[in-house]
Write a protein that holds these residues in place. Structure first.
Motif, PDB file in Angstrom:
ATOM      1  N   ASP A 161      39.768  41.724  30.452  1.00 32.48           N
ATOM      2  CA  ASP A 161      40.084  42.888  29.612  1.00 32.48           C
ATOM      3  C   ASP A 161      40.420  44.125  30.444  1.00 32.48           C
ATOM      4  O   ASP A 161      40.023  45.238  30.112  1.00 32.48           O
ATOM      5  CB  ASP A 161      38.938  43.192  28.647  1.00 32.48           C
ATOM      6  N   GLY A 162      41.126  43.922  31.554  1.00 32.26           N
ATOM      7  CA  GLY A 162      41.585  45.039  32.357  1.00 32.26           C
ATOM      8  C   GLY A 162      40.566  45.618  33.314  1.00 32.26           C
ATOM      9  O   GLY A 162      40.806  46.664  33.909  1.00 32.26           O
ATOM     10  N   ILE A 163      39.422  44.951  33.489  1.00 38.15           N
ATOM     11  CA  ILE A 163      38.370  45.436  34.381  1.00 38.15           C
ATOM     12  C   ILE A 163      37.999  44.307  35.330  1.00 38.15           C
ATOM     13  O   ILE A 163      37.882  43.144  34.929  1.00 38.15           O
ATOM     14  CB  ILE A 163      37.134  45.898  33.581  1.00 38.15           C
ATOM     15  N   TRP A 164      37.769  44.641  36.603  1.00 32.84           N
ATOM     16  CA  TRP A 164      37.375  43.648  37.601  1.00 32.84           C
ATOM     17  C   TRP A 164      35.897  43.316  37.471  1.00 32.84           C
ATOM     18  O   TRP A 164      35.065  44.216  37.379  1.00 32.84           O
ATOM     19  CB  TRP A 164      37.664  44.168  39.014  1.00 32.84           C
ATOM     20  N   TYR A 165      35.593  42.007  37.460  1.00 35.90           N
ATOM     21  CA  TYR A 165      34.215  41.515  37.384  1.00 35.90           C
ATOM     22  C   TYR A 165      33.957  40.523  38.508  1.00 35.90           C
ATOM     23  O   TYR A 165      34.824  39.695  38.833  1.00 35.90           O
ATOM     24  CB  TYR A 165      33.952  40.829  36.039  1.00 35.90           C
ATOM     25  N   HIS A 166      32.758  40.596  39.076  1.00 32.19           N
ATOM     26  CA  HIS A 166      32.339  39.667  40.115  1.00 32.19           C
ATOM     27  C   HIS A 166      32.239  38.273  39.519  1.00 32.19           C
ATOM     28  O   HIS A 166      31.695  38.085  38.438  1.00 32.19           O
ATOM     29  CB  HIS A 166      30.973  40.102  40.670  1.00 32.19           C
ATOM     30  N   SER A 167      32.771  37.311  40.216  1.00 31.33           N
ATOM     31  CA  SER A 167      32.827  35.947  39.705  1.00 31.33           C
ATOM     32  C   SER A 167      32.105  35.014  40.663  1.00 31.33           C
ATOM     33  O   SER A 167      32.378  35.026  41.864  1.00 31.33           O
ATOM     34  CB  SER A 167      34.286  35.520  39.559  1.00 31.33           C
ATOM     35  N   LEU A 168      31.193  34.227  40.129  1.00 34.18           N
ATOM     36  CA  LEU A 168      30.493  33.272  40.972  1.00 34.18           C
ATOM     37  C   LEU A 168      31.453  32.213  41.468  1.00 34.18           C
ATOM     38  O   LEU A 168      32.296  31.728  40.711  1.00 34.18           O
ATOM     39  CB  LEU A 168      29.366  32.590  40.190  1.00 34.18           C
ATOM     40  N   GLN A 202      29.792  36.749  34.284  1.00 28.84           N
ATOM     41  CA  GLN A 202      28.842  36.048  33.405  1.00 28.84           C
ATOM     42  C   GLN A 202      28.428  36.916  32.229  1.00 28.84           C
ATOM     43  O   GLN A 202      28.125  36.407  31.153  1.00 28.84           O
ATOM     44  CB  GLN A 202      27.571  35.671  34.168  1.00 28.84           C
ATOM     45  N   SER A 203      28.386  38.230  32.438  1.00 35.60           N
ATOM     46  CA  SER A 203      27.944  39.131  31.362  1.00 35.60           C
ATOM     47  C   SER A 203      28.901  39.105  30.180  1.00 35.60           C
ATOM     48  O   SER A 203      28.548  39.527  29.085  1.00 35.60           O
ATOM     49  CB  SER A 203      27.782  40.559  31.889  1.00 35.60           C
ATOM     50  N   LYS A 204      30.123  38.619  30.390  1.00 29.30           N
ATOM     51  CA  LYS A 204      31.120  38.528  29.333  1.00 29.30           C
ATOM     52  C   LYS A 204      31.141  37.148  28.668  1.00 29.30           C
ATOM     53  O   LYS A 204      31.893  36.930  27.726  1.00 29.30           O
ATOM     54  CB  LYS A 204      32.524  38.820  29.896  1.00 29.30           C
ATOM     55  N   ASP A 205      30.348  36.237  29.164  1.00 26.72           N
ATOM     56  CA  ASP A 205      30.321  34.857  28.679  1.00 26.72           C
ATOM     57  C   ASP A 205      29.079  34.663  27.806  1.00 26.72           C
ATOM     58  O   ASP A 205      27.959  34.811  28.293  1.00 26.72           O
ATOM     59  CB  ASP A 205      30.287  33.895  29.872  1.00 26.72           C
TER      60      ASP A 205
END
Length: 152
Positions: A137-144, A72-75
């Motif tokens: 962008d090449g980094i893992w992010y937690h996704s709801l 979400q921080s990328k949205d």
């Protein structure tokens, strides 16, 4: 008397060139979402480390720190303020058990947790669940997890 300043057309061309060069550099520096940068670590080990760091922050109730791990921080439709307002759930136990799968830009981590939601009068619920992650962008992010009940 001869001026050392470039003429107006020359300054305009120089400014336009610098603007284009800066735009090209920015374009080269950012890969499309979901595509890894050349030096990115997209391995299951990298996902496991990110998941452990994220859940350590969540358990410590460090929502500000956890925000940096959220997709979400990328949205731009989401804000830190909105993220910080969510809550009401506390975690007394969280254990990241391992990576279940990595397929393209999606990853699934196996976790077990004990949580409480005092406002709903839920206490010490134990669950083992799949935790969704996505590569941005090449980094893992937690996704709801998306649900029909809770549309974005």
């Amino acid at each position: 008397m001869h001026s050392t300043q470039p003429s107006l057309p020359r300054r305009a061309l120089t400014g336009a060139f610098l603007s284009l060069a800066a735009a090209a550099l920015v374009g080269c520096a950012s890969a499309p979402a979901g595509l890894a940068k050349p030096n990115a670590d997209t391995s299951p080990d990298a996902l496991l480390k990110r998941a452990q760091a994220y859940w350590d922050l969540v358990k410590a109730n460090d929502n500000l720190g956890a925000w940096a791990y959220e997709a979400q921080s990328k949205d731009p439709r989401w804000s830190l303020e909105g993220y910080l307002k969510k809550g009401g759930i506390t975690y007394s136990h969280i254990k990241v058990l391992g990576v279940k799968s990595v397929e393209g830009s999606a990853g699934v981590v196996d976790i077990e947790m004990t949580y409480s939601a005092p406002l709903q009068r839920i206490k010490d619920q134990q669950v083992r669940t799949d935790d969704q992650w996505e590569l941005i962008d090449g980094i893992w992010y937690h996704s709801l997890r998306r649900s029909g009940m809770f549309l974005r």
